[in-house]
Design an enzyme around this catalytic site. Structure first.
Site, PDB file in Angstrom:
ATOM      1  CD  GLU A  53      -1.437  -2.441   1.676  1.00 40.82           C
ATOM      2  OE1 GLU A  53      -0.297  -2.493   2.187  1.00 40.82           O
ATOM      3  OE2 GLU A  53      -2.153  -3.449   1.527  1.00 40.82           O
ATOM      4  CG  PHE A  78      -4.734  -2.817   4.913  1.00 47.92           C
ATOM      5  CD1 PHE A  78      -4.248  -3.049   6.199  1.00 47.92           C
ATOM      6  CD2 PHE A  78      -5.661  -3.697   4.394  1.00 47.92           C
ATOM      7  CE1 PHE A  78      -4.675  -4.151   6.938  1.00 47.92           C
ATOM      8  CE2 PHE A  78      -6.094  -4.808   5.124  1.00 47.92           C
ATOM      9  CZ  PHE A  78      -5.601  -5.037   6.397  1.00 47.92           C
TER      10      PHE A  78
END
Lengths: 306, 286
Positions: A53, A78
């Site tokens: 991410e 996330f």
């Protein structure tokens, strides 16, 4: 019933077909966000960053610095949580055109449990200068917000959820950025929701009406910048406010409304939401009553002040 | 920069070494005046930045937002003084503005802000993020069919950030051959030697395993740097990383190779002595 996340591929494909210079990124969750459908239609404008991410947001920052409008998917816990520094120190600080349309926000994720549910994403993003925060109550509002996100300058967060949710609006709905919407007028108490709690607030108002209590229902669809005028005007009329959200009562809609009212018009306030605790696994329909986020709880909070 | 393309190698070498010396002097004067800043990594990168900004990159102060320009990403944003000095010497900002580093009425923040300083291609300062940004810029160029290249300067201590390796995977996977990463490998970070804190070696093997074309150079040999950059430009199908062996605070004998000079400003006496050392052109063939 339709999930807000279903608006992601629909609107992004529509935007790209219309010639918008957009790019979409995901972090191995394109099947959840629906960005796999966008990728099928525009393979040169989609990049799956894999389970990374931070790199997804970092790559988005570079694309945006080179002129692209970038939509980023993933799961909100996330995309916003793990990559918060990337969002803080580059996306927002540099006011880049990165639009967060990650999915699975809130506790309505359900069975995946506490690690995958978010109750702090609004709080985390609210304090970042330049960030705009939009929380859709249904599919039609989500679609309009994604269109607005593309048109707005700089970073935008559209808080998208997993489950199918009831319609509040219809296809003709037009979103106005920065405008809180009074969905039902009333003089006795103000119920302010965002996202899935808007429908709950409307149901609570119906329930209260049976007892002759006239509740005003507001959809605070834009959490940042918050429509302070509409909220203050309603509080001035009713003298009592209940906020409701699938988010912590700290730092989210309830926190924002408390700040506005405390400074401008101190008003009795009850905040319905997650009470400074983590989520848990269960079908999401069971989680809302478990955490006390229901129409009944909203109505009860209103009655407490009457 | 067409003018330097016509120079002989020996003239180019002399020219770029003089430019690097000028950057070093600016850096120390700026940091000394601000009484804060990062001399170590600014001076270790001075030769690399000089080659890029005074010879290799295609960009001009006349159009700092030119969509076709080559980009430079200072991933190790704390070396901002050397970037500001290069931009000032290239006409992006007035030379006198360098005096304002880190001051309230100045646009020269402690770490570079793309919205304040023309020529800064992306905001940086939080370590580990520059390679991802460079990849994103290269993707945008690919989508638009533009020929520009992206050069990104990474620290060796910075290579401890996991995000660098996420981006390394991404760049190789997408065959981003228009990205050239340069590692300013001075083996020092704030708390000591990189090899004592958390070893990053074998860096060459790591980058190779991640799918990159790897070159190693003396990071203070301007001709070797230029040759490596040229080779990177010719690569097809994979990105290149240049591991540039450098000396922290290069050019000032009493500051060289000391971790203490990572983020400490020289006092007036130290600045005077440092500038004296940097006043003469270095020996040919250093």
């Amino acid at each position: 019933m339709k999930a807000t996340r279903e608006a992601i591929p629909a609107v992004l494909t529509e935007l790209a077909k219309g010639g918008a210079d957009i790019v979409a990124l995901d972090a191995d969750l394109a099947k959840s966000t629906g960005l796999d459908k966008f990728a099928a239609a525009f393979p040169d404008r989609f990049f799956d960053c894999g389970v990374a991410e931070q790199n997804m947001i970092g790559t988005a920052n570079g694309l945006a610095a080179a002129g692209k409008t970038v939509f980023v998917g993933g799961f909100t816990v996330f995309t916003v949580g793990r990559a918060w520094d990337q969002l803080r120190n580059v996306t927002c600080y540099a006011n880049l055109n990165v639009k967060i349309c990650s999915s699975h926000a809130g506790i309505s994720v359900g069975e995946d449990g506490a690690t995958h549910q978010t109750f702090e994403d609004i709080a985390l993003l609210r304090m970042l200068p330049t960030m705009k925060i939009l929380v859709p109550a249904d599919y039609w509002q989500a679609a309009e917000m994604l269109r607005a996100a593309a048109a707005l300058d700089g970073p935008v967060f559209v808080r998208i959820g997993r489950p199918k949710v009831p319609f509040v609006y219809d296809e003709s709905y037009k979103f106005e950025f920065g405008q809180a919407e009074v969905l039902r007028p009333g003089a006795d108490v103000t119920l302010i929701g965002c996202g899935v709690t808007v429908k709950m607030a409307l149901d609570a108002a119906t329930e209260l009406a049976e007892d002759g209590i006239h509740a005003e229902v507001i959809n605070a669809a834009t959490i940042k910048p918050l429509d302070e005028d509409t909220i203050i005007a309603s509080a001035a009329k009713t003298g009592r406010v209940v906020t409701a959200e699938e988010h912590s009562v700290i730092g989210g809609l309830g926190g924002a409304v408390a700040e506005v009212l405390s400074e401008n018009l101190p008003t009795p306030l009850r905040r319905v939401g997650l009470a400074d605790r983590y989520g848990k696994s269960a079908p999401y329909e069971e989680l809302f009553p478990f955490f006390g986020i229901t129409a009944e709880e909203i109505a009860a909070a209103a009655r407490e002040m009457l | 920069m067409a003018t330097t393309d016509e120079l002989s190698r020996s003239d180019l070498k002399r020219y770029l070494e003089e430019r690097a010396l000028t950057l070093r002097r600016h850096c120390l004067e700026m940091i000394g005046r601000a009484r804060s800043g990062h001399p170590g990594g600014s001076l270790s990168a001075a030769d690399i930045v000089a080659v890029l900004y005074f010879h290799h990159m295609h960009q001009s102060h006349k159009n700092p937002r030119d969509p076709d320009r080559d980009r430079f990403v200072l991933s190790k944003g704390h070396a901002a003084p050397v970037l500001y000095a290069a931009l000032a010497e290239n006409g992006y900002i007035p030379l006198r503005d360098l005096q304002g580093l880190r001051q309230l009425d100045s646009k020269l923040e402690g770490h570079p802000d793309m919205n304040k300083v023309p020529g800064v291609d992306i905001t940086s300062g939080s370590l580990g993020q520059g390679l991802s940004a460079a990849n994103g810029m290269a993707l945008a160029g690919r989508i638009d069919g533009r020929d520009y290249r992206v050069y990104v300067l990474i620290g060796d201590g910075e290579s401890q950030e996991g995000m660098i390796w996420e981006a390394a995977m991404f760049g190789a996977h997408h065959k981003l051959d228009r990205v050239t990463a340069i590692v300013d490998y001075n083996n020092l970070q704030i708390d000591g030697h990189v090899s004592d804190i958390i070893e990053v070696q074998p860096l060459k093997d790591k980058w190779r395993a991640f799918g990159w074309h790897v070159l190693e150079v003396d990071g203070h040999d301007v001709i070797a740097i230029e040759d490596a950059l040229k080779e990177a430009d010719m690569m097809h199908g994979k990105p290149t990383v240049i591991l540039a062996r450098t000396v922290k605070c290069k050019g000032v004998s009493f500051m060289e190779n000391k971790a203490d000079w990572h983020g400490k400003a020289p006092n007036d006496d130290e600045l005077r002595r440092a500038l004296e050392e940097l006043s003469c052109v270095p020996e040919v063939g250093a």
